[in-house]
Design a protein around this motif. Structure first.
Motif, PDB file in Angstrom:
ATOM      1  N   ILE A 217       1.123  -1.219   0.019  1.00  0.00           N
ATOM      2  CA  ILE A 217       0.486  -0.134  -0.239  1.00  0.00           C
ATOM      3  C   ILE A 217       1.036   1.448  -0.179  1.00  0.00           C
ATOM      4  N   THR A 218       1.806   1.134   0.739  1.00  0.00           N
ATOM      5  CA  THR A 218       2.563   2.832   1.485  1.00  0.00           C
ATOM      6  C   THR A 218       3.657   2.787  -0.039  1.00  0.00           C
ATOM      7  N   ASP A 219       4.352   1.216   0.018  1.00  0.00           N
ATOM      8  CA  ASP A 219       5.391   1.194  -0.915  1.00  0.00           C
ATOM      9  C   ASP A 219       6.454   2.164   0.234  1.00  0.00           C
ATOM     10  N   LEU A 220       6.833   2.034   1.169  1.00  0.00           N
ATOM     11  CA  LEU A 220       7.855   2.445   2.211  1.00  0.00           C
ATOM     12  C   LEU A 220       8.991   1.340   1.781  1.00  0.00           C
ATOM     13  N   LYS A 221       9.997   1.367   2.005  1.00  0.00           N
ATOM     14  CA  LYS A 221      11.125   0.539   2.527  1.00  0.00           C
ATOM     15  C   LYS A 221      11.725   0.798   4.320  1.00  0.00           C
ATOM     16  N   LEU A 222      11.670  -0.036   4.593  1.00  0.00           N
ATOM     17  CA  LEU A 222      11.734  -0.433   6.045  1.00  0.00           C
ATOM     18  C   LEU A 222      13.450  -0.569   5.925  1.00  0.00           C
ATOM     19  N   LYS A 223      13.826   0.202   6.983  1.00  0.00           N
ATOM     20  CA  LYS A 223      15.311   0.677   7.470  1.00  0.00           C
ATOM     21  C   LYS A 223      15.794  -0.205   8.356  1.00  0.00           C
ATOM     22  N   LEU A 239       9.776 -20.488  18.955  1.00  0.00           N
ATOM     23  CA  LEU A 239       8.922 -19.937  18.429  1.00  0.00           C
ATOM     24  C   LEU A 239       8.203 -19.318  19.304  1.00  0.00           C
ATOM     25  N   GLU A 240       8.064 -18.169  18.883  1.00  0.00           N
ATOM     26  CA  GLU A 240       7.110 -17.040  20.036  1.00  0.00           C
ATOM     27  C   GLU A 240       5.744 -17.443  19.215  1.00  0.00           C
ATOM     28  N   ASP A 241       4.556 -16.629  20.010  1.00  0.00           N
ATOM     29  CA  ASP A 241       3.263 -16.859  19.713  1.00  0.00           C
ATOM     30  C   ASP A 241       2.896 -15.581  19.811  1.00  0.00           C
ATOM     31  N   ASN A 242       3.656 -14.548  20.055  1.00  0.00           N
ATOM     32  CA  ASN A 242       3.414 -13.472  20.412  1.00  0.00           C
ATOM     33  C   ASN A 242       4.516 -12.406  19.494  1.00  0.00           C
ATOM     34  N   ALA A 243       4.573 -11.137  19.029  1.00  0.00           N
ATOM     35  CA  ALA A 243       5.816 -10.177  19.027  1.00  0.00           C
ATOM     36  C   ALA A 243       5.367  -8.770  19.094  1.00  0.00           C
ATOM     37  N   HIS A 244       6.337  -8.202  19.450  1.00  0.00           N
ATOM     38  CA  HIS A 244       5.776  -7.045  18.760  1.00  0.00           C
ATOM     39  C   HIS A 244       6.889  -6.482  18.569  1.00  0.00           C
ATOM     40  N   VAL A 245       7.094  -5.712  17.027  1.00  0.00           N
ATOM     41  CA  VAL A 245       8.406  -4.554  15.846  1.00  0.00           C
ATOM     42  C   VAL A 245       7.769  -3.532  16.226  1.00  0.00           C
ATOM     43  N   MET A 246       8.804  -3.009  16.743  1.00  0.00           N
ATOM     44  CA  MET A 246       8.886  -1.122  16.044  1.00  0.00           C
ATOM     45  C   MET A 246       9.812  -1.466  14.955  1.00  0.00           C
ATOM     46  N   MET A 247       9.714  -0.749  14.291  1.00  0.00           N
ATOM     47  CA  MET A 247      10.127   0.097  12.629  1.00  0.00           C
ATOM     48  C   MET A 247      10.221   0.629  12.341  1.00  0.00           C
ATOM     49  N   GLU A 248      11.251   1.419  11.758  1.00  0.00           N
ATOM     50  CA  GLU A 248      11.708   2.964  11.391  1.00  0.00           C
ATOM     51  C   GLU A 248      11.692   2.513   9.730  1.00  0.00           C
ATOM     52  N   PHE A 249      10.945   3.224   8.652  1.00  0.00           N
ATOM     53  CA  PHE A 249      11.372   2.935   7.394  1.00  0.00           C
ATOM     54  C   PHE A 249      12.413   4.015   6.818  1.00  0.00           C
ATOM     55  N   HIS A 250      12.462   4.188   5.676  1.00  0.00           N
ATOM     56  CA  HIS A 250      13.849   5.172   5.228  1.00  0.00           C
ATOM     57  C   HIS A 250      12.275   7.071   4.782  1.00  0.00           C
ATOM     58  N   GLY A 251      13.049   7.686   4.935  1.00  0.00           N
ATOM     59  CA  GLY A 251      12.310   8.794   4.579  1.00  0.00           C
ATOM     60  C   GLY A 251      11.507   8.768   5.802  1.00  0.00           C
ATOM     61  N   GLY A 252      11.389   8.262   6.730  1.00  0.00           N
ATOM     62  CA  GLY A 252      11.026   8.897   8.341  1.00  0.00           C
ATOM     63  C   GLY A 252       9.668   8.708   8.538  1.00  0.00           C
ATOM     64  N   ALA A 253       8.860   7.803   8.328  1.00  0.00           N
ATOM     65  CA  ALA A 253       8.007   6.813   8.895  1.00  0.00           C
ATOM     66  C   ALA A 253       8.173   6.533  10.032  1.00  0.00           C
ATOM     67  N   VAL A 254       7.496   5.472  10.445  1.00  0.00           N
ATOM     68  CA  VAL A 254       7.654   4.699  11.463  1.00  0.00           C
ATOM     69  C   VAL A 254       6.822   3.358  11.837  1.00  0.00           C
ATOM     70  N   GLY A 255       6.833   2.437  11.775  1.00  0.00           N
ATOM     71  CA  GLY A 255       5.041   1.999  12.352  1.00  0.00           C
ATOM     72  C   GLY A 255       5.603   0.702  13.399  1.00  0.00           C
ATOM     73  N   THR A 256       4.573   0.417  13.682  1.00  0.00           N
ATOM     74  CA  THR A 256       4.758  -0.824  14.948  1.00  0.00           C
ATOM     75  C   THR A 256       4.202  -1.840  13.489  1.00  0.00           C
TER      76      THR A 256
END
Length: 390
Positions: A217-223, A239-256
């Motif tokens: 959808i966004t075409d963001l590239k994960l940094k 192996l995990e049955d639950n996970a939380h991931v913090m993300m920083e993308f090129h261009g300044g956007a962030v995600g979880t």
């Protein structure tokens, strides 16, 4: 609206590995493949048990002589036929994807594979090189990307309706494994067995779905990313049955990203919310015909599938199979992807590379990034959730 008149000179002959009796995924592949008449399932190695394979194949209308004991025989003997298969769907446990994909490509077949396509990025890149060298295509079954409203969301981002993207919240958090059900269920056991499932459980099984929606959808590239994993059912470790991931993308956007199989009481809870400087959109796979659109300072709007006010892109129109108001769902989304797979495979078979390159579909690069996500999350979580470059 979807054009049912698009047909090939003759259907592509399809084989299947795995997906035998009782397999929901196998049924999903077969249903989607044959929906529009662009594929014809003609052979398979549906089961590790030869007797069950022939019995099952016969029951769904396959010639018993073309129900093979294993995938090696399937590829070898079909290649000797003038009417042999031209493509294969792979619906087997994760640990077998790489070897079956590789054998299929080397046999001159196009491939549609469940994810993750391999255990390592190196293996996934190797498959890409083999596909290029043999002029074949690999489709990866990110089945939720066939919905019209996903393509509407993509177009809204590309046209700047949201402004610059700032935040992406991703989740796929169901509750169906909140207890140790695999203890008495062999069909679930492999998903929490590292030798078969791979280095992750929920990240690879469902987290990659949510992540690919973000990519598409966004075409963001994960940094870079930081991952925290838990095994609330202790016997599932490592192996995990639950996970939380913090993300920083090129261009300044962030995600979880929240991936979970222990979200008690939840059905799917696969949602993606994309926040821009002007507006936000949100999609939920349990209500796939709607897209929530929120402009700052204005009332929230619910955009409905099949309506004329949506962007009339080729991808969106082709994904819309019936007028607005009628619910479309999972099988329509899968069928839309198989429709695209068929058009791409057929174009390549006819040396029409321009057409093949013009059709969007979840390709081998989507598969590579899904594998890489699993690897990087494991690397991060095994090092006290340190940030790792993607």
């Amino acid at each position: 609206m979807f054009n049912e008149e698009i047909k090939l000179q003759e259907p592509l002959r399809l084989g299947m590995v795995g997906g035998g009796r009782g397999s929901q995924i196998g049924y999903s592949h077969r249903n989607a493949a044959q929906r529009d008449g662009l594929f014809q399932l003609t052979a398979g190695a549906f089961d590790l048990n030869p007797k069950r394979c022939k019995e099952f194949g016969s029951n769904i209308g396959i010639d018993p002589e073309r129900c093979y004991d294993n995938y090696q025989d399937l590829f070898k003997l079909e290649a000797q036929r003038s009417d042999g298969i031209q493509a294969v769907s792979i619906a087997t446990p994760n640990s077998t994807h790489y070897e079956i994909c590789k054998a299929a490509l080397l046999s001159g077949l196009h491939v549609i594979c469940e994810k993750p396509i391999t255990f390592t990025t190196e293996e996934a890149k190797e498959l890409k090189e083999i596909a290029i060298n043999h002029n074949r295509a690999i489709g990866v079954m990110y089945g939720y990307t066939g919905y019209q409203m996903i393509h509407q969301a993509k177009e809204m981002v590309q046209r700047g309706d949201l402004g610059k993207i700032r935040v992406v919240n991703m989740q796929f958090a169901h509750g169906f494994n909140n207890e140790e059900l695999e203890k008495d269920n062999p069909s679930l056991k492999w998903r929490v067995t590292p030798e078969v499932s791979g280095p992750t459980f929920v990240i690879g099984d469902i987290g990659t779905h949510a992540f690919y929606l973000c990519e598409m959808i966004t075409d963001l590239k994960l940094k870079r990313l930081s991952c925290m994993r838990q095994s609330f059912i202790e016997n599932r470790a490592p192996l995990e049955d639950n996970a939380h991931v913090m993300m920083e993308f090129h261009g300044g956007a962030v995600g979880t990203l929240w991936a979970s199989a222990v979200n008690s009481g939840s059905m799917h809870q696969q949602k993606i919310r994309i926040v821009g400087e002007k507006a936000s959109i949100e999609w939920w796979d349990e209500q796939p015909n709607q897209l929530r659109y929120e402009v700052q300072g204005e009332p929230a709007r619910i955009l409905e599938r099949g309506m004329d006010y949506l962007y009339q892109t080729i991808e969106a129109i082709a994904s819309n199979r019936i007028g607005g108001g009628h619910p479309e769902g999972y099988f329509e989304s899968w069928s839309n992807l198989y429709h695209r797979f068929a058009l791409v495979f057929n174009a390549i078979n006819n040396d029409d590379i321009e057409t093949a390159n013009s059709i969007w579909y979840p390709d081998v690069n989507a598969g590579i990034n899904g594998v890489k996500l699993c690897e990087k999350c494991v690397e991060s979580s095994n090092n006290q959730s340190s940030w790792v470059n993607f």
